[in-house]
Enzyme design. Structure first.
Site, short mmCIF file in Angstrom:
data_model
loop_
_atom_site.label_atom_id
_atom_site.label_comp_id
_atom_site.label_asym_id
_atom_site.label_seq_id
_atom_site.Cartn_x
_atom_site.Cartn_y
_atom_site.Cartn_z
CB CYS A 195 10.65 -1.47 1.45
SG CYS A 195 10.89 -0.59 -0.16
CD GLU A 249 9.77 -3.50 6.87
OE1 GLU A 249 8.98 -4.44 6.69
OE2 GLU A 249 10.18 -2.99 5.79
N GLY A 305 6.18 -6.65 -0.75
CA GLY A 305 5.49 -6.82 0.33
C GLY A 305 6.12 -7.20 1.31
N GLY A 306 5.54 -7.66 2.60
CA GLY A 306 6.47 -8.00 3.92
C GLY A 306 7.04 -9.37 3.83
CD GLU A 334 12.22 -5.55 -5.50
OE1 GLU A 334 12.95 -5.29 -4.17
OE2 GLU A 334 12.84 -5.48 -6.51
CE LYS A 350 -3.82 -8.94 -3.01
NZ LYS A 350 -4.45 -7.99 -2.19
CD1 TRP A 383 -0.42 -1.66 2.88
CD2 TRP A 383 0.36 0.27 3.39
NE1 TRP A 383 -0.05 -1.73 4.16
CE2 TRP A 383 0.72 -0.81 4.67
CE3 TRP A 383 1.05 1.28 3.43
CZ2 TRP A 383 1.42 -0.53 5.49
CZ3 TRP A 383 1.77 1.65 4.72
CH2 TRP A 383 2.10 0.74 5.71
CG ASN A 384 5.20 1.29 0.51
OD1 ASN A 384 4.60 0.27 -0.21
ND2 ASN A 384 6.31 1.14 1.03
P1 NAD Z 1 1.97 -7.20 2.95
O1 NAD Z 1 3.18 -8.35 2.63
O2 NAD Z 1 1.06 -7.63 4.01
O3 NAD Z 1 0.90 -7.26 1.60
C1 NAD Z 1 1.65 -7.00 0.34
C2 NAD Z 1 0.56 -7.69 -0.69
O4 NAD Z 1 0.50 -9.12 -0.59
C3 NAD Z 1 -0.85 -7.14 -0.49
O5 NAD Z 1 -1.52 -7.12 -1.66
C4 NAD Z 1 -1.40 -8.32 0.08
O6 NAD Z 1 -2.82 -8.56 0.02
C5 NAD Z 1 -0.79 -9.63 -0.34
N1 NAD Z 1 -0.66 -10.68 0.56
C6 NAD Z 1 -0.40 -10.77 1.70
N2 NAD Z 1 -0.34 -12.01 2.11
C7 NAD Z 1 -0.46 -12.87 0.94
C8 NAD Z 1 -0.25 -14.30 0.62
N3 NAD Z 1 -0.10 -15.15 1.55
N4 NAD Z 1 -0.24 -14.63 -0.71
C9 NAD Z 1 -0.44 -13.59 -1.54
N5 NAD Z 1 -0.46 -12.39 -1.40
C10 NAD Z 1 -0.46 -11.92 -0.13
O7 NAD Z 1 2.64 -6.06 2.84
P2 NAD Z 1 1.95 -4.51 3.19
O8 NAD Z 1 1.96 -4.38 4.51
O9 NAD Z 1 1.05 -4.07 2.18
O10 NAD Z 1 3.37 -3.58 2.91
C11 NAD Z 1 4.47 -3.42 3.88
C12 NAD Z 1 5.77 -4.29 3.48
O11 NAD Z 1 5.97 -4.15 2.10
C13 NAD Z 1 6.80 -4.05 4.17
O12 NAD Z 1 7.38 -4.78 4.85
C14 NAD Z 1 7.71 -3.37 3.38
O13 NAD Z 1 9.20 -3.27 3.46
C15 NAD Z 1 7.41 -3.92 1.96
N6 NAD Z 1 7.55 -3.15 0.87
C16 NAD Z 1 8.91 -3.43 -0.01
C17 NAD Z 1 9.30 -2.81 -1.08
C18 NAD Z 1 10.39 -3.37 -1.94
O14 NAD Z 1 10.35 -2.82 -2.86
N7 NAD Z 1 11.42 -3.97 -1.15
C19 NAD Z 1 8.60 -1.68 -1.50
C20 NAD Z 1 7.42 -1.39 -0.47
C21 NAD Z 1 7.16 -2.13 0.64
#
Ligand code: NAD
Length: 501
Positions: free
Chosen positions: A293, A394, A237-238, A259, A184, A160-161
């Protein structure tokens, strides 16, 4: 569950599948929140497995037949550049939508959206420069060459960021390569991805080339990753979500780029230009309310300047203007989600319990300009040791840990003593030190006398638990391509069939 669309008068946003605007097959919706006021502002279709199946089928059909595979790479490039022009036209509108959804500053989201077309121009330009090779093969009467072919249907999953920016790091190279996609977006920030689909339509992409299924990780993300017709997953994501994606993708032997998160060190040496370094540290942790991130959440400062530097840092951080993210003068906005807000506050408690010394902030922002939004005061802890949880995990919020070091060796040891390796900052006026540090830091991006710089042209990704693969730059397109080696015999007759040629 009550059907929200009939009980609420919020605007509704349907999904985009196979070139059509559709509701979820379940008929369900979920609320998208405005973090500045802490209330829902839109309803988004709550997709599920059946919607994923439909979207992947549309993407697979568009990949195999119809107009998309017939397009020459030059024509694909032209479509991408047209899409870039449309994004440029609508940048301010898209930025305002993203601010509504994630609460980040209009100053930041506006700049991101105005910059976003460059991804489509760059990869549009690259589309027709992917050239195979004629191999001067070592066998008689044999002609051998390589072709680079799109890998297939790509599942793009984003956080979401920076919703459209991070999606475009995947969309632009994937389309340039000739893939089709199902995106998604985060359940917290779905709306800009759906608005983006209108530009996909207007640009003239064939139906099914780009699809969006909105919803939650377990309900949409998991079936999407597991779908047998998805060839590659590009996930941001995370760590927990990334691991789950990787495990599921492994069962299907699918290609993956990840990422993930970070705990990046921002290292200030005694020879640094002090005022610049203070600004660099602030930009590393308080910009975007720390929800990046690449947040420089560990300040490593040389012990000889620790007190003087901390004093200057506190003085500048204390002036940060909080409030309405749509106000161009605001510097620190709300946290995007209620859960994230609570998580940040719990880490502040953890740091206190671990014995770190609170120097600034340390709780919810009670300022009148913050209203009922999810605001956390910019927070700085000193006397942090690198083994504390606040230095290892984090937080994804405006919380900085100050860790002193003696010399270059100790700076490297502390910086690299982390499960993560996404980014690092170095502040020094010594070119020798800058080069030595950049060689030894275990991080995918190293910034010297700057912080938080990214570009479509420069590879981005993580070492260690921060991820797999790279986005941006020319190399990103290769993760959406696969290599075929073609052998043609020029001999008049077939040689002995029982012997390997
Ligand atoms: P998140 O992992 O909760 O969600 C990211 C996405 O993955 C969402 O669309 C979510 O619905 C989906 N998702 C969650 N669980 C899943 C699963 N089991 N299978 C498939 N999809 C799934 O992350 P967030 O809270 O939305 O974002 C924050 C995180 O993203 C932080 O850890 C941040 O460091 C990371 N991030 C990384 C980068 C990078 O480029 N390295 C950039 C931005 C954010």
């Amino acid at each position: 569950m009550a059907n929200l669309a009939t009980t609420s008068n919020l605007p509704t946003y349907k999904m985009f599948i196979g070139g059509e605007w559709v509701e979820a097959k379940s008929g369900e919706w979920f609320e998208s929140y405005d973090p500045y006021v802490g209330r829902p502002w839109a309803l988004v279709a709550r997709g599920g497995r059946a919607d994923v199946d439909q979207a992947v089928a549309a993407a697979d059909a568009a990949f195999r037949s119809g107009d998309w595979p017939k397009l020459k790479p030059t024509q694909r490039g032209a479509l991408l550049r047209r899409l870039g022009d449309l994004i440029a036209r609508d940048a301010e509108r898209l930025a305002a939508i993203e601010v509504r959804d994630n609460g980040k500053l209009i100053a930041e989201m506006g700049a991101q959206l105005r910059y976003l077309p460059q991804w489509y121009y760059y990869y549009g330009g690259l589309a027709d420069k992917i050239e195979g090779a004629v191999i001067p093969i070592d066998k008689a009467e044999t002609f051998n060459f390589t072709r680079y072919e799109p890998i297939g249907v790509v599942a793009a999953i984003t956080p979401w960021n920076s919703p459209l920016l991070l999606a475009s790091w995947k969309i632009a190279p994937a389309l340039a390569a000739g893939c089709t996609l199902v995106l998604k977006p985060s359940e917290h920030t779905s709306v800009s991805a759906l608005e983006f689909c209108k530009l996909i339509e207007e640009a003239g992409f064939p139906k099914g080339v780009f699809n969006v299924v909105t919803g939650f990780g377990a309900e949409v993300g998991e079936p999407l990753v597991a779908h047998p017709k998805v060839a590659k997953i590009a996930f941001t994501g995370g760590e927990a979500g990334g691991q789950k994606v990787y495990e599921t993708a492994a069962r299907g032997l699918k290609a993956v780029t990840l990422e993930l998160g970070g705990k990046s060190p921002n290292i200030v040496f005694e020879d640094a230009a002090m005022d610049d370094a203070v600004k660099g540290v602030i930009s590393g942790i308080f910009a975007a309310t720390g929800q990046t991130c690449i947040a420089g959440s560990r300040l490593l400062v040389q012990r000889t300047i620790e007190d003087a530097f901390t004093e200057k840092l506190l003085a500048l951080a204390a002036t940060a203007r909080m409030g309405n993210p749509m106000d161009p003068d605001t510097q620190v906005g709300p946290v995007t989600t209620r859960e994230q807000y609570q998580k940040i506050l719990s880490y502040i408690d953890i740091a206190r319990r671990e014995g770190a010394t609170l120097k600034l902030g340390g709780g919810p922002a009670k300022r009148p300009e913050c209203g009922d939004g999810w605001f956390v005061e910019p927070t700085i802890f000193s006397k942090v040791n690198n083994q504390m949880r606040i230095a290892r995990e984090e937080v994804f919020g405006p919380v900085l840990s100050i860790i002193p070091f003696e010399d270059d060796e100790e700076a490297i040891a502390i910086a690299n003593d982390s499960p993560y390796g996404l980014a690092a900052g170095v502040w020094t006026t010594s070119i020798k030190r800058a080069i030595r540090m950049s060689e030894r830091l275990e991080a995918g991006s190293v910034w010297v006398n700057t912080y938080r710089a990214v570009s479509f042209m420069s590879p981005f990704g993580g070492y260690k638990r921060s991820g797999l693969g790279r986005e941006n730059g020319q190399e990103a397109i290769w993760s959406y391509l696969q290599t075929k080696s073609v052998w043609i015999s020029t001999a008049d007759s077939v040689a002995n069939p029982f012997v390997l040629r």
